[in-house]
Write a protein that holds these residues in place. Structure first.
Motif, PDB file in Angstrom:
ATOM      1  N   ASP A 119      -4.484   6.369   2.282  1.00  0.00           N
ATOM      2  CA  ASP A 119      -3.457   5.356   2.496  1.00  0.00           C
ATOM      3  C   ASP A 119      -2.239   5.771   1.681  1.00  0.00           C
ATOM      4  O   ASP A 119      -2.337   5.999   0.477  1.00  0.00           O
ATOM      5  N   CYS A 147       1.038   4.471   0.347  1.00  0.00           N
ATOM      6  CA  CYS A 147       1.876   3.301   0.122  1.00  0.00           C
ATOM      7  C   CYS A 147       2.218   3.244  -1.353  1.00  0.00           C
ATOM      8  O   CYS A 147       1.634   3.964  -2.165  1.00  0.00           O
ATOM      9  N   CYS A 153       2.737   0.039  -2.986  1.00  0.00           N
ATOM     10  CA  CYS A 153       2.549  -1.312  -3.533  1.00  0.00           C
ATOM     11  C   CYS A 153       1.572  -1.366  -4.707  1.00  0.00           C
ATOM     12  O   CYS A 153       1.789  -2.107  -5.655  1.00  0.00           O
ATOM     13  N   SER A 169       1.283   3.214   5.219  1.00  0.00           N
ATOM     14  CA  SER A 169       1.054   1.795   5.540  1.00  0.00           C
ATOM     15  C   SER A 169       2.191   0.918   5.035  1.00  0.00           C
ATOM     16  O   SER A 169       2.058  -0.294   4.964  1.00  0.00           O
ATOM     17  N   LYS A 193       1.777  -2.814  11.959  1.00  0.00           N
ATOM     18  CA  LYS A 193       1.152  -3.497  10.828  1.00  0.00           C
ATOM     19  C   LYS A 193       1.870  -4.820  10.607  1.00  0.00           C
ATOM     20  O   LYS A 193       3.078  -4.856  10.389  1.00  0.00           O
ATOM     21  N   TYR A 247      -4.995  -9.981   4.579  1.00  0.00           N
ATOM     22  CA  TYR A 247      -5.103  -8.898   3.591  1.00  0.00           C
ATOM     23  C   TYR A 247      -5.487  -9.432   2.208  1.00  0.00           C
ATOM     24  O   TYR A 247      -5.523  -8.660   1.245  1.00  0.00           O
ATOM     25  N   PHE A 273      -8.157  -7.625   0.071  1.00  0.00           N
ATOM     26  CA  PHE A 273      -7.729  -6.262  -0.250  1.00  0.00           C
ATOM     27  C   PHE A 273      -6.796  -6.270  -1.449  1.00  0.00           C
ATOM     28  O   PHE A 273      -6.873  -5.422  -2.331  1.00  0.00           O
ATOM     29  N   ARG A 274      -5.884  -7.236  -1.480  1.00  0.00           N
ATOM     30  CA  ARG A 274      -4.912  -7.263  -2.579  1.00  0.00           C
ATOM     31  C   ARG A 274      -5.608  -7.528  -3.898  1.00  0.00           C
ATOM     32  O   ARG A 274      -5.179  -7.040  -4.942  1.00  0.00           O
ATOM     33  N   ARG A 317       5.951  -9.852   2.226  1.00  0.00           N
ATOM     34  CA  ARG A 317       6.227  -8.575   2.889  1.00  0.00           C
ATOM     35  C   ARG A 317       6.868  -8.743   4.273  1.00  0.00           C
ATOM     36  O   ARG A 317       6.892  -7.823   5.072  1.00  0.00           O
ATOM     37  N   GLN A 320       6.915  -5.788   7.036  1.00  0.00           N
ATOM     38  CA  GLN A 320       5.780  -5.827   7.955  1.00  0.00           C
ATOM     39  C   GLN A 320       6.142  -6.715   9.156  1.00  0.00           C
ATOM     40  O   GLN A 320       7.034  -7.559   9.078  1.00  0.00           O
ATOM     41  N   LYS A 353      -2.996  -3.251  13.004  1.00  0.00           N
ATOM     42  CA  LYS A 353      -3.610  -3.895  11.840  1.00  0.00           C
ATOM     43  C   LYS A 353      -2.982  -5.243  11.578  1.00  0.00           C
ATOM     44  O   LYS A 353      -1.747  -5.298  11.510  1.00  0.00           O
ATOM     45  N   VAL A 402      -9.520  -5.669   9.025  1.00  0.00           N
ATOM     46  CA  VAL A 402      -9.081  -5.730   7.623  1.00  0.00           C
ATOM     47  C   VAL A 402      -9.983  -6.596   6.749  1.00  0.00           C
ATOM     48  O   VAL A 402     -10.896  -7.275   7.233  1.00  0.00           O
ATOM     49  N   SER A 403      -9.663  -6.556   5.461  1.00  0.00           N
ATOM     50  CA  SER A 403     -10.505  -7.194   4.449  1.00  0.00           C
ATOM     51  C   SER A 403     -10.821  -8.652   4.769  1.00  0.00           C
ATOM     52  O   SER A 403     -11.974  -9.076   4.692  1.00  0.00           O
ATOM     53  N   TYR A 425     -14.948  -2.212   6.882  1.00  0.00           N
ATOM     54  CA  TYR A 425     -15.813  -2.295   5.700  1.00  0.00           C
ATOM     55  C   TYR A 425     -17.277  -2.421   6.121  1.00  0.00           C
ATOM     56  O   TYR A 425     -18.171  -2.320   5.294  1.00  0.00           O
TER      57      TYR A 425
HETATM   58  C1  PBG Z   1      -1.036  -1.286   1.484  1.00  0.00           C
HETATM   59  C2  PBG Z   1      -2.161  -1.750   2.342  1.00  0.00           C
HETATM   60  C3  PBG Z   1      -2.658  -3.046   2.531  1.00  0.00           C
HETATM   61  C4  PBG Z   1      -3.785  -2.922   3.343  1.00  0.00           C
HETATM   62  C5  PBG Z   1      -3.922  -1.574   3.650  1.00  0.00           C
HETATM   63  N1  PBG Z   1      -2.910  -0.878   3.032  1.00  0.00           N
HETATM   64  C6  PBG Z   1      -2.228  -4.348   1.964  1.00  0.00           C
HETATM   65  C7  PBG Z   1      -0.904  -4.910   2.271  1.00  0.00           C
HETATM   66  O1  PBG Z   1      -0.138  -4.398   3.098  1.00  0.00           O
HETATM   67  O2  PBG Z   1      -0.583  -5.907   1.609  1.00  0.00           O
HETATM   68  C8  PBG Z   1      -4.706  -4.038   3.785  1.00  0.00           C
HETATM   69  C9  PBG Z   1      -6.116  -3.616   4.107  1.00  0.00           C
HETATM   70  C10 PBG Z   1      -7.096  -4.741   4.206  1.00  0.00           C
HETATM   71  O3  PBG Z   1      -6.758  -5.940   4.095  1.00  0.00           O
HETATM   72  O4  PBG Z   1      -8.281  -4.430   4.390  1.00  0.00           O
HETATM   73  N2  PBG Z   1       0.236  -1.567   1.953  1.00  0.00           N
END
Ligand code: PBG
Length: 338
Positions: free
Chosen positions: A130, A132, A134, A177, A207, A213, A216-217, A229, A233, A260, A285-286, A325
């Motif tokens: 990934d 990114c 962030c 991402s 995205k 998400y 994930f965060r 975002r 996004q 996504k 996603v998560s 996952y």
């Molecule tokens: C980083 C990123 C994120 C996810 C993947 N890459 C989080 C976001 O954009 O805030 C989310 C993945 C998930 O929720 O499983 N930018």
């Protein structure tokens, strides 16, 4: 022309000659009639890498997943490879954050170390990273912040450096991402200039600014410190714009594109599949994973059935690749019942 009501019905495709239930009667018939088959070949397992040795930090909101130091991440990657999963997607996680996302592109950063360890443990495994900023920025946004705004063009340079550092560590595929405009072209140019013309780009092209998400965060410590975002996004209300994003990214050199989240964006997966010729990936996603897990823990859903139905829907919508996952569970479930 037709002698009996049944003959007439058959000719017009009507009951009682026509009975769709016949093809559903037994498990064998259902296997024959199945239009979509999930396969381990489609799966990508996300992994979270941290520094240290022998470190495993379970992620509360993502049951079954942990942040892993390179040695343990390599073992997990090897296990996935041995189970028949072709690819992993690596996220580096760190407490060392600043305004230039220094750890995102450091040669000894958590992503780079995880990639090297995974590649050493399982050389044939496809390692995707990934790309990114962030998780490495003190403000938690995906790009460089100037006057409380994420500055598009200034972010491209850092993203390109990050992608090159991942390729140097051994990544087969880099997956931006961040949702900055022009990042695919910027990554492609930087990779080529640094001798990584063979490194592929999987663009998170469509995205969305999604509520899913959340877990994930927590896992990556990447929640934005101010604002949200939505300035970069996509708006969940838009599907035509997703096709535009995917088409633009393929034009800039993306080898594969991603949608996504996935479960709530099946129409976007289908539209993407019809609009571009490259593989389309769906990211389960998560939050989509954790919802199933949480409901199953309460006895409200059957985890296996709910997960397989959700992932099959993504394949039916046209996804060629599924990031989930649940990847290791899916392989096991497919082995248990063909
Ligand atoms: C980083 C990123 C994120 C996810 C993947 N890459 C989080 C976001 O954009 O805030 C989310 C993945 C998930 O929720 O499983 N930018």
């Amino acid at each position: 022309m037709f002698e009996t009501p049944t003959e007439t019905a058959a000719a017009t495709g009507a009951f009682p000659a026509v009975r769709p239930r016949r093809a559903r009667r037994t498990a064998g018939l259902r296997r024959m009639a199945r239009e979509t088959r999930l396969s381990p070949d489609m799966l990508v397992l996300p992994l979270f890498g941290i520094d240290g040795e022998g470190r495993e930090e379970p992620i509360d909101a993502l049951p079954g997943h942990s942040r892993l130091s390179p040695d343990l991440l390599a073992a997990r990657a090897r296990r996935a490879h041995d189970a028949g999963i072709p690819a992993v997607l690596i996220f580096g996680v760190t407490d060392v954050k600043d305004a230039a996302a220094s750890m995102a592109s450091a040669s000894d950063g958590p992503t780079q170390r995880a990639v090297a360890a995974a590649k050493e443990a399982a050389p044939e495994l496809v390692v995707i990273t990934d790309v990114c900023l962030c998780g490495f920025m003190d403000h938690g946004h995906c790009g460089v912040v100037v006057d409380d705004e994420v500055h598009n063009d200034l972010s491209l340079e850092l993203l390109a450096q990050t992608a090159v550092s991942h390729a140097q560590a051994g990544a087969d595929v880099v997956a931006p991402s961040d949702m900055m405009d022009g990042r695919v072209a910027a990554l492609r140019a930087a990779l080529d200039a640094e001798g990584h013309a063979q490194t592929a780009i999987l663009s998170y092209a469509a995205k969305y600014a999604s509520a899913f998400y959340g877990p994930f965060r927590e896992a990556a410590g990447s929640a934005p410190g101010f604002g949200d975002r939505r300035g970069y996004q996509m708006d969940p209300a838009n599907a035509r714009e997703a096709v535009r994003e995917m088409t633009l990214d393929v034009g800039e050199g993306a080898d594969m594109v991603m949608v996504k989240p996935a479960a709530t964006y099946l129409d976007v997966i289908r539209a993407g599949r019809e609009a571009v010729d490259v593989p389309v990936a769906a990211y389960h996603v998560s939050g989509e994973y954790s919802m199933i897990k949480a409901a199953a823990e309460r006895g409200w859903l059957d985890e296996r059935a709910a997960a397989m139905e959700t992932l099959t829907a993504m394949a039916r919508a046209g996804a060629d690749v599924i990031v989930t996952y649940h990847a290791e569970d899916v392989v096991r479930w497919l082995e248990e019942t063909p």
